[in-house]
Design a protein around this motif. Structure first.
Motif, mmCIF file in Angstrom:
data_model
loop_
_atom_site.group_PDB
_atom_site.id
_atom_site.type_symbol
_atom_site.label_atom_id
_atom_site.label_comp_id
_atom_site.label_asym_id
_atom_site.label_seq_id
_atom_site.Cartn_x
_atom_site.Cartn_y
_atom_site.Cartn_z
ATOM 1 N N LYS A 653 0.820 -1.203 0.000
ATOM 2 C CA LYS A 653 0.000 0.000 0.000
ATOM 3 C C LYS A 653 0.861 1.262 0.000
ATOM 4 N N THR A 654 1.962 1.204 0.745
ATOM 5 C CA THR A 654 2.845 2.371 0.823
ATOM 6 C C THR A 654 3.483 2.680 -0.526
ATOM 7 N N THR A 655 3.839 1.620 -1.251
ATOM 8 C CA THR A 655 4.509 1.793 -2.551
ATOM 9 C C THR A 655 3.535 1.765 -3.721
ATOM 10 N N ASN A 656 2.232 1.795 -3.420
ATOM 11 C CA ASN A 656 1.191 1.835 -4.461
ATOM 12 C C ASN A 656 1.303 0.677 -5.459
ATOM 13 N N GLN A 657 1.490 -0.539 -4.935
ATOM 14 C CA GLN A 657 1.532 -1.720 -5.795
ATOM 15 C C GLN A 657 0.142 -1.994 -6.373
ATOM 16 N N LYS A 658 0.109 -2.549 -7.572
ATOM 17 C CA LYS A 658 -1.164 -2.869 -8.227
ATOM 18 C C LYS A 658 -1.653 -4.244 -7.808
ATOM 19 N N LYS A 659 -2.977 -4.380 -7.707
ATOM 20 C CA LYS A 659 -3.579 -5.661 -7.374
ATOM 21 C C LYS A 659 -3.793 -6.479 -8.647
ATOM 22 N N ASN A 660 -3.896 -7.797 -8.508
ATOM 23 C CA ASN A 660 -4.138 -8.656 -9.662
ATOM 24 C C ASN A 660 -5.638 -8.715 -9.973
ATOM 25 N N VAL A 661 -6.001 -9.583 -10.906
ATOM 26 C CA VAL A 661 -7.402 -9.661 -11.334
ATOM 27 C C VAL A 661 -8.322 -10.122 -10.214
ATOM 28 N N ASN A 662 -7.776 -10.797 -9.217
ATOM 29 C CA ASN A 662 -8.588 -11.246 -8.081
ATOM 30 C C ASN A 662 -8.712 -10.168 -7.007
ATOM 31 N N GLY A 663 -8.064 -9.017 -7.230
ATOM 32 C CA GLY A 663 -8.119 -7.946 -6.246
ATOM 33 C C GLY A 663 -7.149 -8.129 -5.105
ATOM 34 N N ALA A 695 -4.898 -36.271 34.590
ATOM 35 C CA ALA A 695 -4.350 -35.282 33.664
ATOM 36 C C ALA A 695 -5.479 -34.634 32.870
ATOM 37 N N PHE A 696 -5.346 -33.345 32.635
ATOM 38 C CA PHE A 696 -6.370 -32.577 31.924
ATOM 39 C C PHE A 696 -5.699 -31.646 30.924
ATOM 40 N N ARG A 697 -6.336 -31.496 29.762
ATOM 41 C CA ARG A 697 -5.827 -30.558 28.764
ATOM 42 C C ARG A 697 -6.981 -29.836 28.079
ATOM 43 N N SER A 698 -6.804 -28.550 27.836
ATOM 44 C CA SER A 698 -7.768 -27.776 27.048
ATOM 45 C C SER A 698 -6.998 -26.948 26.023
ATOM 46 N N PHE A 699 -7.580 -26.843 24.829
ATOM 47 C CA PHE A 699 -6.923 -26.100 23.739
ATOM 48 C C PHE A 699 -7.976 -25.331 22.959
ATOM 49 N N PHE A 700 -7.621 -24.092 22.625
ATOM 50 C CA PHE A 700 -8.450 -23.294 21.734
ATOM 51 C C PHE A 700 -7.549 -22.564 20.748
ATOM 52 N N GLY A 701 -7.878 -22.652 19.468
ATOM 53 C CA GLY A 701 -7.105 -21.965 18.451
ATOM 54 C C GLY A 701 -8.009 -21.443 17.344
ATOM 55 N N ILE A 702 -7.691 -20.268 16.844
ATOM 56 C CA ILE A 702 -8.471 -19.691 15.750
ATOM 57 C C ILE A 702 -7.544 -18.890 14.852
ATOM 58 N N ALA A 703 -7.741 -19.008 13.553
ATOM 59 C CA ALA A 703 -6.973 -18.252 12.560
ATOM 60 C C ALA A 703 -7.976 -17.545 11.646
ATOM 61 N N ILE A 704 -7.864 -16.236 11.561
ATOM 62 C CA ILE A 704 -8.843 -15.441 10.812
ATOM 63 C C ILE A 704 -8.162 -14.813 9.600
ATOM 64 N N PRO A 705 -8.609 -15.160 8.386
ATOM 65 C CA PRO A 705 -8.029 -14.541 7.189
ATOM 66 C C PRO A 705 -8.607 -13.143 6.959
ATOM 67 N N PHE A 706 -7.831 -12.274 6.353
ATOM 68 C CA PHE A 706 -8.330 -10.947 6.015
ATOM 69 C C PHE A 706 -7.436 -10.366 4.925
ATOM 70 N N GLY A 707 -7.807 -9.225 4.427
ATOM 71 C CA GLY A 707 -6.981 -8.523 3.450
ATOM 72 C C GLY A 707 -6.742 -9.331 2.199
ATOM 73 N N ASN A 708 -5.535 -9.883 2.065
ATOM 74 C CA ASN A 708 -5.130 -10.583 0.850
ATOM 75 C C ASN A 708 -5.647 -12.015 0.782
ATOM 76 N N SER A 709 -6.340 -12.508 1.815
ATOM 77 C CA SER A 709 -6.787 -13.907 1.846
ATOM 78 C C SER A 709 -8.214 -14.002 2.338
ATOM 79 N N ASN A 710 -8.917 -15.013 1.874
ATOM 80 C CA ASN A 710 -10.233 -15.333 2.439
ATOM 81 C C ASN A 710 -10.266 -16.766 2.962
ATOM 82 N N TYR A 711 -9.076 -17.384 3.112
ATOM 83 C CA TYR A 711 -8.963 -18.705 3.723
ATOM 84 C C TYR A 711 -7.560 -18.845 4.304
#
Length: 855
Positions: A653-663, A695-711
């Motif tokens: 964005k700083t260098t005003n790069q162009k986006k491809n056909v997918n935006g 013994a006990f274990r709990s785990f929570f994880g989340i990954a959120i795409p944004f900007g250049n990705s939708n997955y």
């Protein structure tokens, strides 16, 4: 069927033999088998494990109330040699008959065979001899019980025992304790002969373990001794030891109360044949001498090279091979500073962490140049490890991809590579394997392979162009790790080339705390054989092929006019393009649901076959209370936050790069990934005594795409199932949500996992476990729209799967071999009224193999 009946019969016979075994078979006449200990305190029967641990004798161990190990021991022949001798050696005729169809040499060897000797040795080692009641041990147990209660403030405790005979050769011991009233601490005062010690004590006395109103406990007095000693020795009192601290406990004219006087006498030392006393002194460090190439095998030091750097004296018997700063950065003992035990320990830890020296030795001697005898010379002896070391590792593996694999890795470690205590490791690895599930047109046994090269450079400080000591002090033992790697796979999925690189900073903010900051962690994945997609992801092919049979009219897309199966790659790509473009003629009008299915299949294909570029920054923090490998009462908390692509997008964005056909923005003609990811992992162990652990274990994880990705890229997504996750499902075989694991490798961008496990001892080093695993994966805030796979509200937690089961583990001390059998207890993929216990059977169970415990 015949074999099955034979096994069942054998099992029943063995069970009858064990159950029919006489528990008192090995109990001598006139002796009694201890079956139970009973402890009564003030007329109340107690179960306190701490109290029972004071007893010298405990009954034979049980498994579900049955004395399995005792009965196994009773089955053993304790003198198998005499049995063999009586049968053959002392019976010449029988020996002669046996020798007619076995050689004489073989008959002689029967005495050491498994049947005559081996099986009995096994039963004796695995079993447990009967615990015979010993009155001398019972008397000792009474004394220990009295000491236990006395040490907890019951000064007038009384204890006794009686032996109650139950049956023939069996009895229990009943211990009776009358504790009396507990004593509490009343007034506290201190008498310290050396004034400087009295001042040090007064400054820190608010941390005392001995407080007015507390119940008397000997443990508190021991802790107070150690606290005072640590305080003094960390503030220059070099000669102080715990035995200088004594306590006067006055209970005269007190009703269940005690006045405490803490007393510290002057320093006592030997002068010739007489003992003298003098006030303790505060010692300072007059010199810090570092011997960089000390050899314990040499009696003298022949110094040929030396230098002074920032008040540190460095000596070498050869030419000095280290930059002075690299060594002195690890030394926390400073000239002019007070003597302190904690600085000695910290210096030892840091030097050992450099991995270029053997365990260091630090010694102190009184500086004779100081007429006040209040100065110490610190001598640090360092023994270098070999500059070059070569290592090899051979592994035999089994995974969900390879049925059988052989891996070989070779590594070369170069220490002090740039004379700054850096360590460079160069490792090459290769693996060949066999897989019946992957493409193998030539029918070769070894049909998959992988090889790679890794370089790791460890720098024992924060490698930055500016000083970071004010942010990360050197007492936190910081280090920098630079890694570069390359790997290539053949005939494994889509055949990948994987390039990795990372710049990581590691430090320990406090004891048992660790922190890691990855300034950058980059990965480039190149798929070499994307046209192999439908050969690998068979479920996607089957779904697309089934739809094509209802619509396809292009004969060049399928294999023959009868089966009409789509050809890979010509048919699958052609039919997909026809459906998505809508330009082809079909057997019937295309239904909306089938169009969406084909679109979804194609989106997944594109996502898993395109090349990935990830440039991520992350921070990881962990905290644990675990003291060592034997500690079974601890917790571990670990959290991580990772951001990928943000720097690249900011630059674009700083260098005003162009986006491809997918935006989207590109780097090296490739769309890079952009997302934020966070994880929380919590593990807790409770030691229930008698080698029982919860013994006990709990785990929570989340990954959120944004900007250049939708997955989220496949390598950064989550999966569920497997030997360290939900053990009732295969790896990648659970979820997302209630979708029913329709794909071959099911993954998503959010995960919840909760596991509980009760571990117990079976026989010797053989352990058992009962476990329950709950959790699932979901898609959230990405491009997946399937309602069954996505998490939209708290109500979707009903799709958490539950697996239960049991396992056996064999403890080899240095690692544990583990087998777990998991059963699908609650399966969210089934209809709502058919989720509980519908697949709770052996045919739907999953057997997991693992090394070490799952958490």
């Amino acid at each position: 069927m015949k074999k099955i009946y034979t096994k069942i019969t054998a099992f029943i016979v063995i069970a009858i033999l064990i159950c029919a075994c006489n528990a008192v078979k090995r109990v001598p006449e006139g002796k009694l088998l201890l079956t139970k200990n009973e402890i009564t305190v003030n007329d109340k029967v107690i179960k306190d494990e701490n109290v029972f641990n004071q007893l010298y004798q405990k009954p034979n161990s049980t498994l579900l109330g049955y004395r399995l190990r005792l009965n196994l021991y009773n089955l053993a022949n304790l003198n198998p040699d005499s049995t063999y001798r009586a049968k053959f050696i002392n019976n010449p005729e029988k020996f002669k008959r046996k020798s007619k169809w076995l050689s004489e040499k073989q008959v002689n060897r029967l005495g050491k065979s498994f049947w005559y000797h081996g099986i009995h040795d096994f039963l004796r080692r695995t079993g447990e001899p009967p615990i015979i009641i010993d009155k001398e041990r019972a008397d000792k147990s009474v004394l220990r019980l009295k000491y236990y209660y006395f040490n907890n403030g019951f000064f007038n405790v009384r204890a006794a025992y009686t032996i109650d005979t139950l049956k023939l050769k069996k009895a229990k011991i009943k211990y009776t304790i009358t504790s009396g009233n507990a004593f509490f601490l009343d007034s506290l005062r201190a008498t310290i002969a050396t004034p400087v010690l009295d001042s040090l004590y007064q400054i820190n006395k608010f941390n005392t373990f001995i407080k007015s109103g507390n119940q008397y406990k000997t443990e508190d007095f021991d802790n107070e001794k150690n606290r005072i000693t640590t305080n003094f020795r960390n503030n220059g009192v070099y000669n102080f030891q715990p035995n200088y601290v004594t306590f006067d406990i006055d209970t005269i004219k007190k009703v269940n109360q005690a006045n405490i006087t803490l007393m510290i006498a002057n320093y006592s030392y030997q002068d010739g044949d007489s003992t003298k006393t003098a006030p303790f002194k505060i010692y300072k460090i007059s010199d810090v001498n570092i011997y960089t190439d000390y050899s314990p095998s040499l009696n003298t030091l022949n110094i040929k090279d030396s230098t002074t750097y920032k008040n540190f004296n460095l000596y070498s018997q050869e030419k000095l091979k280290y930059k002075p700063k690299a060594i002195t950065n690890a030394i926390f003992i400073t000239k002019g500073g007070l003597y302190a035990d904690n600085k000695t320990v910290l210096t030892t830890r840091y030097l050992n962490n450099l991995k270029i020296f053997n365990y260091p030795s630090i010694q102190y001697e009184v500086d004779k140049r100081d007429t006040t005898t209040q100065s110490l010379i610190a001598k640090v002896y360092l023994t270098p490890r070999k500059k070059y070391s070569f290592g090899t590792t051979l592994d035999v593996t089994h995974s969900n991809i390879q049925d059988f694999g052989i891996g070989l890795s070779v590594s070369e470690t170069i220490r002090n590579v740039f004379n700054g205590a850096e360590t460079l490791e160069i490792a090459a690895r290769g693996n060949i394997g066999s897989s019946k599930d992957l493409a193998n047109p030539k029918n070769n046994f070894f049909n998959v392979s992988e090889y790679g090269l890794d370089l790791k450079l460890n720098i024992p400080r924060i490698f930055m162009p500016f000083n970071t000591d004010k942010i990360i002090a050197k007492s936190m033992i910081p280090s920098t790790l630079i890694t570069v790697g390359f790997a290539k796979q053949r005939n494994i999925g889509l055949d990948k080339e994987n390039f990795t690189g990372a710049l990581s900073y590691n430090w320990t903010p406090k004891i048992n705390h660790t922190a890691r900051f990855d300034l950058f962690n980059t990965q480039f994945v190149r798929n070499l054989n994307p046209t192999n997609y439908f050969n690998v992801y068979g479920s996607s092919y089957n779904a697309l092929n089934e739809i094509s049979k209802a619509y396809n009219t292009n004969t060049s897309y399928y294999n023959n006019a009868i089966d009409k199966d789509l050809l890979i790659e010509q048919g699958t790509r052609g039919f997909t393009n026809d459906v998505l473009s809508g330009n082809a003629a079909f057997l019937k009008p295309l239904e909306a649901a089938d169009f969406e299915s084909v679109k979804s299949i194609e989106e997944r294909r594109l996502r898993l076959t395109e090349n990935d570029f990830i440039l991520a920054t992350s921070f990881t923090f962990s905290k644990t209370t675990k003291k060592d490998l034997t500690d079974n009462n601890f917790y571990l908390f670990k959290t991580k936050i990772e951001s990928a692509g943000t720097i690249l997008s900011a630059f674009a964005k700083t260098t005003n790069q162009k986006k491809n056909v997918n935006g989207n923005y590109e780097i090296f003609n490739l769309e890079y990934s952009e997302y934020v990811k966070t994880e929380f992992d919590y593990i807790k162990h409770w030691d229930l005594s008698k080698e029982k652990i919860l013994a006990f274990r709990s785990f929570f994880g989340i990954a959120i795409p944004f900007g250049n990705s939708n997955y989220i890229p496949f390598s950064r997504s989550y999966f569920s199932g497997g030997s360290n996750d939900n053990r009732a499902w295969q790896p990648y075989g659970l979820g997302p949500g209630s979708s029913g694991a329709l794909d071959d490798f099911n993954e998503a961008n959010m995960k919840i996992a909760i596991s509980g496990e009760f571990r117990f001892k079976l026989l010797g080093n053989l352990k058992g476990a009962i476990f329950a695993d709950a959790g699932n994966i979901w898609n959230v805030l990405d491009n997946v729209v399937d309602e069954k796979s996505t998490f939209t509200s708290i109500s979707d937690l009903k799709d958490m799967a539950l697996g239960t089961g049991f396992g056996i583990r064999y403890d080899l001390s240095f690692f544990v071999i583990r087998f777990d059998l998991g059963f699908k207890t609650y399966n969210p993929a089934n209809e709502t009224n058919k989720r509980w216990f519908r697949e709770y059977n052996f045919s739907n169970s999953v057997l997991n193999f693992g090394i070490n415990y799952p958490f």
